[in-house]
Design an enzyme around this catalytic site. Sequence first.
Site, short mmCIF file in Angstrom:
data_model
loop_
_atom_site.label_atom_id
_atom_site.label_comp_id
_atom_site.label_asym_id
_atom_site.label_seq_id
_atom_site.Cartn_x
_atom_site.Cartn_y
_atom_site.Cartn_z
CG PHE A 42 -24.64 28.87 -58.08
CD1 PHE A 42 -25.49 28.01 -57.40
CD2 PHE A 42 -24.33 30.08 -57.49
CE1 PHE A 42 -26.02 28.34 -56.16
CE2 PHE A 42 -24.85 30.43 -56.25
CZ PHE A 42 -25.70 29.56 -55.59
CB CYS A 43 -28.44 26.90 -62.42
SG CYS A 43 -27.50 26.23 -63.82
NE ARG A 44 -30.98 19.93 -62.57
CZ ARG A 44 -30.49 19.21 -63.58
NH1 ARG A 44 -29.50 18.37 -63.38
NH2 ARG A 44 -30.98 19.33 -64.80
N GLY A 104 -25.43 24.36 -64.90
CA GLY A 104 -24.71 25.38 -65.64
C GLY A 104 -25.45 25.90 -66.86
CB VAL A 156 -25.43 24.18 -56.34
CG1 VAL A 156 -26.25 22.89 -56.33
CG2 VAL A 156 -25.13 24.63 -54.93
#
Length: 109
Positions: free
Chosen positions: A71-73, A75, A99
Site C-alpha cells: 500500500f501507499c497513499r 495505489g 492507506v
Amino acid sequence: MASINTPEEVMAAEQEPGAVFLDVRGEDEVKAESLQSRPYKQAKCSLDDCSELMSKAETLMSDKNAPVIIFCRSGRRAGKAKEVLEQKGYKKVLNAGGVKDMSYLSHSS
C-alpha cells in the site's frame, strides 16, 4: 493506473501463512499517517526510484511464496512496487491501494 485488488482479495491473502503488509511511502508520510490495524514493514518506492525496495526486499520478505500486500497513499506507487517485486520472483503480490482505502481492515481481524 495500477490495478488495485479488492478488499476481499486482500483479506483472503492476509490469512495465508507469512503474509506481509508493505508500506512503500516515504518515512515522512508514514509518520504523518500509518496503518494502525496491522503490523507492516516499510521500504520506499516511487514511480521512478524503487532502489530502496529492491535492496531491502529479500531482508524484509524472505519467503517469495508468501503474500505481500502493498500500500501507499493512492495505489500508484504500490502498483510500481508490485511490478518490481514480481520481477524479483515474488509469487503473490497484491496492491491494496492507499492507506485510507484500507479502513475495512479495522473492522476485521
